[in-house]
Design a protein around this motif. Structure first.
Motif, short mmCIF file in Angstrom:
data_model
loop_
_atom_site.label_atom_id
_atom_site.label_comp_id
_atom_site.label_asym_id
_atom_site.label_seq_id
_atom_site.Cartn_x
_atom_site.Cartn_y
_atom_site.Cartn_z
N VAL A 57 7.96 0.53 5.86
CA VAL A 57 7.37 -0.78 6.15
C VAL A 57 5.90 -0.73 5.76
CG1 VAL A 57 6.81 -2.47 7.93
CG2 VAL A 57 9.01 -1.28 7.99
N ASP A 58 5.51 -1.61 4.84
CA ASP A 58 4.11 -1.69 4.46
C ASP A 58 3.41 -2.65 5.43
OD1 ASP A 58 1.64 -1.90 3.40
OD2 ASP A 58 2.24 -2.89 1.53
N ALA A 59 2.80 -2.04 6.44
CA ALA A 59 2.05 -2.83 7.43
C ALA A 59 0.55 -2.56 7.24
CB ALA A 59 2.50 -2.48 8.84
N CYS A 60 0.16 -2.37 5.97
CA CYS A 60 -1.26 -2.09 5.70
C CYS A 60 -2.13 -3.20 6.27
CB CYS A 60 -1.49 -1.94 4.19
SG CYS A 60 -0.92 -0.33 3.61
N VAL A 61 -1.71 -4.45 6.09
CA VAL A 61 -2.47 -5.57 6.65
C VAL A 61 -2.13 -5.78 8.12
CG1 VAL A 61 -2.72 -8.08 6.60
CG2 VAL A 61 -2.74 -6.84 4.49
N GLY A 62 -0.85 -5.71 8.45
CA GLY A 62 -0.42 -6.15 9.79
C GLY A 62 -0.48 -5.09 10.88
N GLY B 90 -6.80 5.08 2.50
CA GLY B 90 -6.58 3.64 2.38
C GLY B 90 -5.11 3.33 2.18
N GLY B 91 -4.83 2.04 2.11
CA GLY B 91 -3.43 1.62 1.98
C GLY B 91 -2.77 2.22 0.76
N THR B 92 -3.48 2.22 -0.35
CA THR B 92 -2.87 2.73 -1.58
C THR B 92 -2.51 4.20 -1.43
OG1 THR B 92 -4.04 1.08 -2.88
CG2 THR B 92 -3.22 3.02 -4.07
N GLU B 93 -3.39 4.99 -0.84
CA GLU B 93 -3.06 6.41 -0.69
C GLU B 93 -1.86 6.59 0.25
OE1 GLU B 93 -6.00 9.20 0.79
OE2 GLU B 93 -4.69 10.88 0.30
N LEU C 124 -6.50 1.29 8.77
CA LEU C 124 -7.57 1.24 9.76
C LEU C 124 -8.75 0.44 9.23
CD1 LEU C 124 -7.08 4.97 10.46
CD2 LEU C 124 -6.99 3.29 12.30
N HIS C 125 -8.95 0.48 7.90
CA HIS C 125 -10.12 -0.22 7.36
C HIS C 125 -9.87 -1.70 7.16
CE1 HIS C 125 -9.03 1.19 2.95
NE2 HIS C 125 -8.25 0.21 3.34
N LYS C 126 -8.73 -2.18 7.67
CA LYS C 126 -8.51 -3.63 7.67
C LYS C 126 -8.71 -4.09 9.12
CE LYS C 126 -5.95 -4.04 3.37
NZ LYS C 126 -5.56 -2.74 2.86
N TYR C 127 -7.61 -4.43 9.81
CA TYR C 127 -7.78 -5.06 11.13
C TYR C 127 -8.11 -4.09 12.28
CZ TYR C 127 -6.66 -9.67 9.39
OH TYR C 127 -6.71 -10.88 8.73
N ILE D 242 5.97 -7.39 -2.99
CA ILE D 242 5.42 -6.10 -2.53
C ILE D 242 4.06 -5.84 -3.18
CG2 ILE D 242 6.36 -4.53 -4.30
CD1 ILE D 242 6.68 -4.03 -0.52
N HIS D 243 3.18 -5.15 -2.49
CA HIS D 243 1.83 -4.92 -3.00
C HIS D 243 1.87 -4.02 -4.25
CE1 HIS D 243 -2.33 -3.44 -3.15
NE2 HIS D 243 -2.62 -4.59 -2.54
N PRO D 244 0.97 -4.28 -5.22
CA PRO D 244 0.97 -3.48 -6.47
C PRO D 244 0.71 -1.99 -6.26
CG PRO D 244 -0.70 -5.22 -6.54
CD PRO D 244 0.02 -5.39 -5.26
N GLN E 240 3.54 -9.47 4.07
CA GLN E 240 3.19 -9.28 2.66
C GLN E 240 1.83 -9.93 2.42
OE1 GLN E 240 3.07 -12.48 1.43
NE2 GLN E 240 5.10 -13.18 0.77
N TYR E 241 1.12 -9.43 1.43
CA TYR E 241 -0.26 -9.88 1.19
C TYR E 241 -0.35 -11.32 0.68
CZ TYR E 241 -4.81 -10.30 -1.09
OH TYR E 241 -6.03 -10.75 -1.50
N PRO E 242 0.46 -11.72 -0.35
CA PRO E 242 0.13 -13.00 -0.99
C PRO E 242 0.21 -14.22 -0.06
CG PRO E 242 1.67 -11.73 -2.34
CD PRO E 242 1.57 -11.04 -1.02
C1 LIG Z 1 0.22 -5.43 2.13
C2 LIG Z 1 -0.75 -4.47 1.51
N1 LIG Z 1 -0.37 -3.24 1.19
C3 LIG Z 1 -1.20 -2.35 0.63
C4 LIG Z 1 -2.50 -2.68 0.34
C5 LIG Z 1 -3.40 -1.66 -0.33
O1 LIG Z 1 -4.44 -1.29 0.50
P1 LIG Z 1 -5.80 -0.65 -0.07
O2 LIG Z 1 -6.48 -1.75 -0.84
O3 LIG Z 1 -6.51 -0.26 1.18
O4 LIG Z 1 -5.47 0.48 -0.93
C6 LIG Z 1 -2.96 -3.96 0.66
C7 LIG Z 1 -4.33 -4.35 0.38
O5 LIG Z 1 -4.73 -5.47 0.57
C8 LIG Z 1 -2.07 -4.89 1.25
O6 LIG Z 1 -2.45 -6.13 1.54
#
Ligand SMILES: Cc1ncc(COP(=O)(O)O)c(C=O)c1O
Length: 453
Positions: A203-208, A96-99, A239-242, A130-132, A178-180
């Motif tokens: 680049v955190d493109a977890c969402v994008g 996932g994104g966090t990992e 992958l588990h997002k879009y 930035i995401h937590p 960014q998420y927010p």
């Molecule tokens: C921009 C961004 N980075 C990282 C993450 C973390 O992803 P995950 O919840 O899959 O660990 C998210 C989750 O919403 C996110 O929006």
């Protein structure tokens, strides 16, 4: 004692337990679940079948499971192609994104340890949005986050970030988006500053990652954010997002293997043998890898383009509907499929500009929950967040209708701001002692685990 149950009883109980879960198939929840839409039920079933086929397999040893290694390689190649990577791009599938982010931060730290051993307090320069997951990574790995306030458009302030880079900086990070508030940071300007300083950029493109490429193909104005930007070293994309895969799948890509090498952990003294692992997990479940591979090939270019179009159309309709409600305003322009809104004047008040005290947004959130929506409340500025997917196409009108009614209800009854969860959220957002907030939340969660079922 573990009670033995018959398979039918187990399945019946599992189905019954989901009774009180949020209505994710019906589109009444945003951001926790990414679903392709009611007409894609077959997609959901295929992904589940692929997952089941590989549910017991383990990518910890790719030699034992060349199938999974092949899938990982192919997923990485697809992601690298979408993100315009050169042929040198390599990467891993994570849970996932966090990992992905934890692995990236650990690798940046270890690279700095090897190449610049004089650094005492390794620092990452990041925007305040930035995401937590980065706070978590910093906390786990002894890295400091140098958080730079964002500009009035809620995007990272490239100039301020450039100035924040110092001799202990091990890397720079920005988001796409960014998420927010769903805005894409000025990646090109930040990457140029990182390059000038000789530090890598993530680049955190977890969402994008799996939606921006399609939006660009659809002709939407998407600021450059991927490997076309010189200075971008690594990208995380979920992958588990879009990509509408099953839960538990993301990719972490590196511009080349020289950078990725710092991600690989090796223990040589274990009596059980030499232990090498490229990601945070030890056992790496094969199910999510197979499910992600299946999702990518089931949808293909055509499928993703259609889903991106559906999601962004739904987001645009939501934006238009929300903007038309007296007392509300959109927060952030939203370059992609994330919509955020607050009470009129909320953003101005947050930035310290003139802004009248308007509607209590958290009371509106409570009234939306009473109407069956799962609501994501944000602070700084106080806002409600919607990650819109193709599954929301059919609920846009209901959402806007309910929101208009919720706003009217709160406006007609100011006491609602003093009842429900509104005062708690309002206070938590404004409390200056953040350590106290953290302590209270930690206790709340611990109590949740302590409580008997
Ligand atoms: C921009 C961004 N980075 C990282 C993450 C973390 O992803 P995950 O919840 O899959 O660990 C998210 C989750 O919403 C996110 O929006």
């Amino acid at each position: 004692m573990i009670e033995t149950l018959a398979p039918e009883a187990i399945l019946a109980q599992l189905a019954a337990m989901a009774d009180k879960d949020t209505d994710w198939r019906g589109g009444r929840v945003f951001s926790l679940v990414y679903k392709a839409g009611p007409e894609h039920r077959a997609h959901e079933e295929l992904v589940a079948k692929a997952h089941a086929l590989y549910a017991s397999t383990n990518l910890l040893n790719p030699m034992a499971f060349p199938s999974l290694r092949r899938m990982e390689r192919e997923i990485v190649a697809i992601a690298a192609g979408l993100m315009n990577g050169p042929p040198s791009v390599v990467g891993t599938v994570t849970s996932g994104g966090t990992e992905s982010i934890l692995c990236a931060v650990a690798a940046y730290r270890d690279r700095a340890r090897r190449e610049r051993p004089w650094i005492r307090w390794p620092e990452l320069v990041v925007p305040s949005t930035i995401h937590p997951a980065f706070d978590k990574a910093a906390h786990y790995f002894g890295v400091r986050l140098r958080k730079v306030p964002v500009g009035a458009d809620l995007r990272a302030d490239a100039h301020a970030m450039a100035k924040a880079i110092g001799w202990q900086t091990i890397g720079v990070v920005a988001s796409a988006p960014q998420y927010p508030h769903g805005v894409v940071d000025p990646i090109a300007a930040i990457a140029a500053a990182a390059q000038r300083a000789g530090v890598p950029m993530h680049v955190d493109a977890c969402v994008g990652g799996f939606v921006l490429p399609w939006l660009e193909k659809l002709g939407r104005p998407v600021p450059r954010w991927d490997f076309r930007v010189p200075g971008v070293t690594s990208i995380s994309a979920d992958l588990h997002k879009y990509a509408y895969a099953g839960k538990g799948a993301s990719v972490l890509l590196w511009r080349d293997v020289k950078h990725m090498a710092h991600q690989i952990f090796v223990a040589t003294d274990f009596p059980g043998g030499i232990y090498a692992s490229p990601t945070l997990l030890g056992t790496r479940p094969g199910g999510p890898v197979a499910a992600a591979w299946a999702a990518l090939h089931a949808l293909g270019d055509e499928g993703y383009l259609g889903l991106a179009r559906a999601a962004v159309d739904a987001a645009d309709r939501l934006r238009a509907g929300i903007a038309g409600i007296d007392g509300l305003e959109l927060v952030g322009q939203g370059d992609a499929t994330i919509v955020a809104y607050g009470a009129a004047g909320a953003k101005a008040r947050w930035f310290g500009w003139f802004g009248t005290e308007g509607l209590d947004l958290f009371a509106v959130a409570d009234r939306m929950e009473a109407r069956g929506w799962t609501v994501d409340r944000q602070h700084r500025p106080a806002s409600i967040h919607l990650t819109v997917t193709a599954n929301h196409v059919g609920v846009v009108d209901d959402y806007v209708r309910d929101l208009r009614a919720a706003v009217e209800e709160v406006r007609g009854n100011p006491r609602l701001a003093k009842s429900g969860t509104a005062p708690m959220y309002g206070m938590a957002a404004k409390m200056p002692v953040r350590g106290l907030v953290a302590r209270n939340v930690r206790k709340l969660i611990a109590d949740m685990y302590k409580a008997a079922p």
